[in-house]
Design a protein around this motif. Structure first.
Motif, short mmCIF file in Angstrom:
data_model
loop_
_atom_site.label_atom_id
_atom_site.label_comp_id
_atom_site.label_asym_id
_atom_site.label_seq_id
_atom_site.Cartn_x
_atom_site.Cartn_y
_atom_site.Cartn_z
N ASP A 157 0.85 -1.19 0.00
CA ASP A 157 0.00 0.00 0.00
C ASP A 157 0.89 1.24 0.00
O ASP A 157 1.02 1.95 1.01
N LEU A 158 1.49 1.49 -1.17
CA LEU A 158 2.41 2.62 -1.33
C LEU A 158 2.13 3.32 -2.65
O LEU A 158 1.73 2.68 -3.62
N PRO A 159 2.36 4.63 -2.72
CA PRO A 159 2.32 5.29 -4.03
C PRO A 159 3.35 4.65 -4.95
O PRO A 159 4.51 4.45 -4.56
N ALA A 160 2.94 4.31 -6.16
CA ALA A 160 3.83 3.57 -7.05
C ALA A 160 3.55 3.92 -8.50
O ALA A 160 2.44 4.27 -8.87
N GLU A 161 4.59 3.77 -9.32
CA GLU A 161 4.51 4.02 -10.75
C GLU A 161 4.99 2.78 -11.50
O GLU A 161 5.62 1.89 -10.93
N ARG A 162 4.72 2.76 -12.78
CA ARG A 162 5.11 1.63 -13.62
C ARG A 162 6.61 1.67 -13.92
O ARG A 162 7.33 2.58 -13.48
N ASP A 163 7.10 0.67 -14.67
CA ASP A 163 8.49 0.66 -15.12
C ASP A 163 8.80 1.95 -15.87
O ASP A 163 7.97 2.46 -16.63
N ILE A 164 10.01 2.45 -15.69
CA ILE A 164 10.47 3.61 -16.45
C ILE A 164 11.83 3.27 -17.06
O ILE A 164 12.61 2.51 -16.48
N PRO A 165 12.15 3.82 -18.23
CA PRO A 165 13.45 3.56 -18.84
C PRO A 165 14.57 4.19 -18.02
O PRO A 165 14.34 5.06 -17.16
N LEU A 166 15.80 3.75 -18.29
CA LEU A 166 16.94 4.19 -17.50
C LEU A 166 17.08 5.70 -17.50
O LEU A 166 17.35 6.31 -16.45
N GLU A 167 16.89 6.35 -18.66
CA GLU A 167 17.03 7.80 -18.73
C GLU A 167 16.04 8.49 -17.78
O GLU A 167 16.39 9.45 -17.09
N GLU A 168 14.81 8.00 -17.75
CA GLU A 168 13.83 8.60 -16.86
C GLU A 168 14.13 8.29 -15.40
O GLU A 168 13.89 9.13 -14.52
N ALA A 169 14.67 7.10 -15.15
CA ALA A 169 15.05 6.76 -13.77
C ALA A 169 16.13 7.70 -13.26
O ALA A 169 16.09 8.17 -12.12
N TYR A 170 17.13 7.99 -14.11
CA TYR A 170 18.15 8.97 -13.74
C TYR A 170 17.49 10.29 -13.36
O TYR A 170 17.81 10.91 -12.33
N ALA A 171 16.55 10.75 -14.22
CA ALA A 171 15.93 12.06 -14.02
C ALA A 171 15.04 12.08 -12.77
O ALA A 171 15.06 13.05 -12.00
N VAL A 172 14.27 11.03 -12.57
CA VAL A 172 13.36 10.95 -11.41
C VAL A 172 14.16 10.99 -10.11
O VAL A 172 13.79 11.69 -9.15
N GLN A 173 15.27 10.25 -10.07
CA GLN A 173 16.07 10.20 -8.86
C GLN A 173 16.77 11.53 -8.61
O GLN A 173 16.95 11.95 -7.45
N ALA A 174 17.17 12.21 -9.67
CA ALA A 174 17.81 13.52 -9.51
C ALA A 174 16.81 14.58 -9.05
O ALA A 174 17.17 15.49 -8.30
N ALA A 175 15.55 14.46 -9.49
CA ALA A 175 14.54 15.48 -9.19
C ALA A 175 13.89 15.30 -7.82
O ALA A 175 13.26 16.22 -7.31
N ALA A 176 14.03 14.13 -7.22
CA ALA A 176 13.39 13.86 -5.94
C ALA A 176 14.14 14.54 -4.79
O ALA A 176 15.32 14.90 -4.92
N ALA A 177 13.48 14.68 -3.66
CA ALA A 177 14.15 15.19 -2.47
C ALA A 177 15.30 14.28 -2.07
O ALA A 177 16.32 14.73 -1.56
#
Length: 351
Positions: free
Chosen positions: A238-258
């Motif tokens: 029971d957690l907020p979750a998203e689908r698979d993302i490509p490596l480029e988006e994973a890089y960006a998501v992790q950089a943009a997060a707190a």
């Protein structure tokens, strides 16, 4: 080349006025890391031909993989030998077509004896790069002694192999600073990108229960009905979750997060994420104190000892972005100076 292969030429400045050697890079398709690795070796002066041994690129290959291999395996019919035969046959054909001067194999976990015999019989210089735990491979010590050099992402495993007479060397993982990233919005939350294991579920659930905003990415976390079917599982944390993302988006998501959480579990070495998160300007919260080999804790990355410590750090990085910004910038500088795939490719030339 086939639908699973391509070539990256050495840039003019890397050729040094001579004809470049032809390197045959045999890699899993996993997250497209082969593209970054091929570019790094090309920068060392090689014309790199890439073959992804487990990429099923055409519709016919996808249908064959699903119908004749994956579904029977899910039903309890062992199709390992059939997969090895298929992957091996395609790899041998690609090797013959490439006619390389040397070979670099990454993992090679579904390549059979015929592939390795082709290399050994031709007397081609070769390297085997294990950027995952030795226990996840079926290689015998006898085989590793014959095929070396063997590069391991874990210092402990490189030492173990060397003690068994293998020509083994320690080469940590890295990241690609040249990867073009999509634009994603800043999020005042922690993120985790990766597979769902019990220790990861426990940590993320504890964070959420403590009121720390957290989001997981990947098909095993996603609540999407397609992902539930793909993973043959209906239940989800029971957690907020998203689908698979490509490596480029994973890089960006992790950089943009707190902050981006890096949970290794029982892995012997450090995963790619250890270098990717700070390398792309993210703030890393990692579960391994031995990250100090690569980064200064509390200055370039944050190390957590347990769930309570992660909750404490998570609350602070969300509430105090200026503090986090200083750490993420220091981690980015270190990563670009020491931990790119280009650094690793240069390191490997000495072996």
């Amino acid at each position: 080349m086939s639908a699973t292969g391509y070539t990256v030429s050495a840039p003019p400045e890397a050729r040094g006025g001579r004809s470049p050697e032809r390197l045959f890079l045999v890699s899993p398709a996993f997250h497209g890391y082969h593209r970054s690795i091929a570019a790094a070796w090309a920068a060392q002066g090689f014309d790199v031909t890439v073959h992804c041994y487990d990429a099923y690129a055409t519709l016919g290959m996808k249908l064959r993989n699903k119908g004749l291999l994956e579904l029977p395996q899910k039903a309890g019919v062992d199709r390992t030998a059939a997969r090895v035969a298929w992957d091996t046959g395609r790899a041998v054909a690609a090797l013959r077509q490439a006619r390389p001067d040397r070979v670099l194999v990454i993992k090679g976990d579904s390549l059979g004896e015929a592939f390795w015999s082709e290399i050994l019989d031709a007397g081609l210089p070769r390297m085997l790069w294990l950027y995952d735990d030795l226990a996840r491979h079926d290689y015998s010590m006898e085989f590793l002694r014959a095929v070396g050099p063997v590069l391991s992402y874990a210092r402990s495993e490189a030492e173990l192999l060397a003690g068994e007479g293998v020509d083994a060397h320690y080469m940590p993982n890295g990241f690609d600073p040249a990867m073009a990233l999509p634009q994603v919005p800043r999020r005042d939350e922690l993120v985790f990108v990766g597979s769902r294991y019990p220790n990861r579920v426990e940590l993320l659930t504890r964070l959420a229960a403590a009121g720390v905003p957290v989001r997981a990415y990947g098909r095993q976390w996603s609540h999407h009905p397609v992902d539930r079917l793909r993973t043959w599982e209906l239940a989800r944390p029971d957690l907020p979750a998203e689908r698979d993302i490509p490596l480029e988006e994973a890089y960006a998501v992790q950089a943009a997060a707190a902050g981006a959480i890096n949970i290794h579990g029982l892995q012997a070495g450090h995963a790619m994420r250890t270098f990717e998160v700070p390398g792309m300007g993210g703030l890393q919260l990692v579960d391994r104190a031995d990250v100090a080999e690569f980064y200064v804790p509390d200055e370039e990355v944050l190390v957590f000892e347990d769930a309570d410590h992660l909750i404490e750090l998570g609350r602070r990085v969300v509430a105090d972005p200026a503090w986090g910004a200083r750490i993420r910038e220091a981690g980015r500088r270190r990563s670009h100076a020491e931990h790119t795939f280009a650094h690793r490719a240069a390191m490997a030339q000495g072996w």
